[in-house]
Design an enzyme around this catalytic site. Sequence first.
Site, PDB file in Angstrom:
ATOM      1  CG  HIS A   1     -25.556 -19.450  18.909  1.00 55.11           C
ATOM      2  ND1 HIS A   1     -25.667 -19.416  20.271  1.00 55.11           N
ATOM      3  CD2 HIS A   1     -24.263 -19.689  18.638  1.00 55.11           C
ATOM      4  CE1 HIS A   1     -24.485 -19.614  20.793  1.00 55.11           C
ATOM      5  NE2 HIS A   1     -23.606 -19.790  19.834  1.00 55.11           N
TER       6      HIS A   1
HETATM    7  C1  UD1 Z   1     -19.313 -18.704  16.598  1.00 59.33           C
HETATM    8  C2  UD1 Z   1     -18.533 -19.745  17.426  1.00 59.33           C
HETATM    9  C3  UD1 Z   1     -19.374 -20.238  18.584  1.00 59.33           C
HETATM   10  C4  UD1 Z   1     -19.922 -19.085  19.397  1.00 59.33           C
HETATM   11  C5  UD1 Z   1     -20.688 -18.159  18.466  1.00 59.33           C
HETATM   12  C6  UD1 Z   1     -21.247 -16.971  19.227  1.00 59.33           C
HETATM   13  C7  UD1 Z   1     -16.925 -21.114  16.136  1.00 59.33           C
HETATM   14  C8  UD1 Z   1     -16.653 -22.484  15.636  1.00 59.33           C
HETATM   15  N1  UD1 Z   1     -18.164 -20.910  16.632  1.00 59.33           N
HETATM   16  O1  UD1 Z   1     -20.371 -19.370  15.957  1.00 59.33           O
HETATM   17  O2  UD1 Z   1     -18.556 -21.038  19.422  1.00 59.33           O
HETATM   18  O3  UD1 Z   1     -20.785 -19.577  20.405  1.00 59.33           O
HETATM   19  O4  UD1 Z   1     -19.791 -17.692  17.449  1.00 59.33           O
HETATM   20  O5  UD1 Z   1     -22.077 -16.200  18.453  1.00 59.33           O
HETATM   21  O6  UD1 Z   1     -16.077 -20.261  16.074  1.00 59.33           O
HETATM   22  N2  UD1 Z   1     -22.936 -13.686  10.800  1.00 59.33           N
HETATM   23  C9  UD1 Z   1     -23.545 -12.483  10.485  1.00 59.33           C
HETATM   24  N3  UD1 Z   1     -23.105 -11.386  11.135  1.00 59.33           N
HETATM   25  C10 UD1 Z   1     -22.107 -11.423  12.061  1.00 59.33           C
HETATM   26  C11 UD1 Z   1     -21.530 -12.658  12.348  1.00 59.33           C
HETATM   27  C12 UD1 Z   1     -21.956 -13.787  11.710  1.00 59.33           C
HETATM   28  O7  UD1 Z   1     -24.425 -12.392   9.664  1.00 59.33           O
HETATM   29  O8  UD1 Z   1     -21.732 -10.379  12.614  1.00 59.33           O
HETATM   30  C13 UD1 Z   1     -23.375 -14.897  10.110  1.00 59.33           C
HETATM   31  C14 UD1 Z   1     -22.268 -15.495   9.265  1.00 59.33           C
HETATM   32  O9  UD1 Z   1     -22.190 -14.924   8.031  1.00 59.33           O
HETATM   33  C15 UD1 Z   1     -22.647 -16.963   9.254  1.00 59.33           C
HETATM   34  C16 UD1 Z   1     -23.297 -17.157  10.626  1.00 59.33           C
HETATM   35  O10 UD1 Z   1     -23.655 -15.888  11.083  1.00 59.33           O
HETATM   36  O11 UD1 Z   1     -23.575 -17.249   8.267  1.00 59.33           O
HETATM   37  C17 UD1 Z   1     -22.434 -17.896  11.576  1.00 59.33           C
HETATM   38  O12 UD1 Z   1     -21.235 -17.186  11.887  1.00 59.33           O
HETATM   39  P1  UD1 Z   1     -19.896 -17.975  12.305  1.00 59.33           P
HETATM   40  O13 UD1 Z   1     -18.866 -17.004  12.683  1.00 59.33           O
HETATM   41  O14 UD1 Z   1     -19.558 -18.946  11.241  1.00 59.33           O
HETATM   42  O15 UD1 Z   1     -20.261 -18.871  13.553  1.00 59.33           O
HETATM   43  P2  UD1 Z   1     -21.218 -18.662  14.796  1.00 59.33           P
HETATM   44  O16 UD1 Z   1     -22.422 -19.507  14.621  1.00 59.33           O
HETATM   45  O17 UD1 Z   1     -21.458 -17.238  15.090  1.00 59.33           O
END
Ligand code: UD1
Length: 359
Positions: A210
């Site tokens: 991820h």
């Molecule tokens: C974040 C952290 C990373 C951590 C990871 C664990 C930062 C910079 N990154 O990255 O260090 O390892 O979390 O998972 O803070 N999304 C969903 N449902 C959710 C959560 C997210 O669909 O419950 C989607 C969001 O809409 C987005 C993507 O997942 O498109 C990424 O989410 P985001 O919070 O931006 O960062 P992570 O990749 O999860």
Amino acid sequence: MIKNRIKIICVAAARPNFMKIAPLLEEFKKHQEFKPILVHTGQHYDYNMSGSFFKELNIQKPNYNLGIKAGLHGEQTGRTMIEFEKVCLKEKPQLVIVVGDVNATIACALVASKLHIKIAHIEAGLRSFNKNMPEEINRILTDHISNYLFCPTETAVKNLKKEGIIKNVYNVGDLMYDIFLKNIKIAEKKSKILKTLNLKPKEYYLATIHRAENTDSKNNMKEIFTALCEIKNIILPCHPRTEKYLKEYKLWDKVNENIKIIKPVGYFDMMWLLKNAKKMITDSGGLQKEAYFAKTPCLTLRDQTEWTETINNGWNKLIEIKKEIIIKNILAKIKTKTQMKYFGDGKAAKKITKILKTK
Ligand code: UD1
């Protein structure tokens, strides 16, 4: 630390934060002098990325949910700051506790710092020495404005020393080890995941991908997923970010029956899958350590790791993102040595609480 009840805001934002905040809140409850207030920034919001952890790890209902969700880095960080400042102004806490390295960690620390509220950073001192990672920037900046730095390992203490941070630095061990020790037996009893997925212990590989440095690179994703497609029995709980990019890169439909892609799983199922896996293949920080705790060999699909201790004894290995190298390493026999107690004794929450009481 302070007379009467000490109002402490604990911030949790994303999946890796929840297992760190859980043992801490549980410990605070045993001490009348603390009044913990839980703020969920909402960075992770799906049931399987957030709600299930609150349920399984018995985390109190957040006092505030800031509803920030995803966005560009500046946007996500900025919106978190705006909303968190309102909470701080209303609650006037004596201490803000932030954990790990997600965007909310730096956002909330920065707000507290400007309001002259003391900050404790849990998991302080970690470094990958790769400033292209958003997490590395979040860690460095948070450490430099924190008043109490709770490190999980001796390496973390040394990293801080090299940056001139020596005051109020404590090696308390790793909160994730606290929660792992407490819950692995419960996971054994409660998790039905092996049965549901029709898996036999030590006959499958567990994989998660991820991290932005992989998902944001079409080439890395291609190398990783074409490699995994050639190995039988891979279980891959898929982060929403990964699913999004696999589809964007047109790799989603090319994944064959060798990989079983499932939705992200809760803590108990994940720990039980990990405990019984032949190997862990991941780019996650937390899972490298949890694999070590579970005594499951790990292959880390990155150039560097913050958890260098896991590499020392052969339990973890950094793997170059090249299809043939990935395949070779998955199939290779791993030689591991006796584990060292790098991550403390499972009493990190107790130690943190004790230190805060004397301040
Ligand atoms: C974040 C952290 C990373 C951590 C990871 C664990 C930062 C910079 N990154 O990255 O260090 O390892 O979390 O998972 O803070 N999304 C969903 N449902 C959710 C959560 C997210 O669909 O419950 C989607 C969001 O809409 C987005 C993507 O997942 O498109 C990424 O989410 P985001 O919070 O931006 O960062 P992570 O990749 O999860």
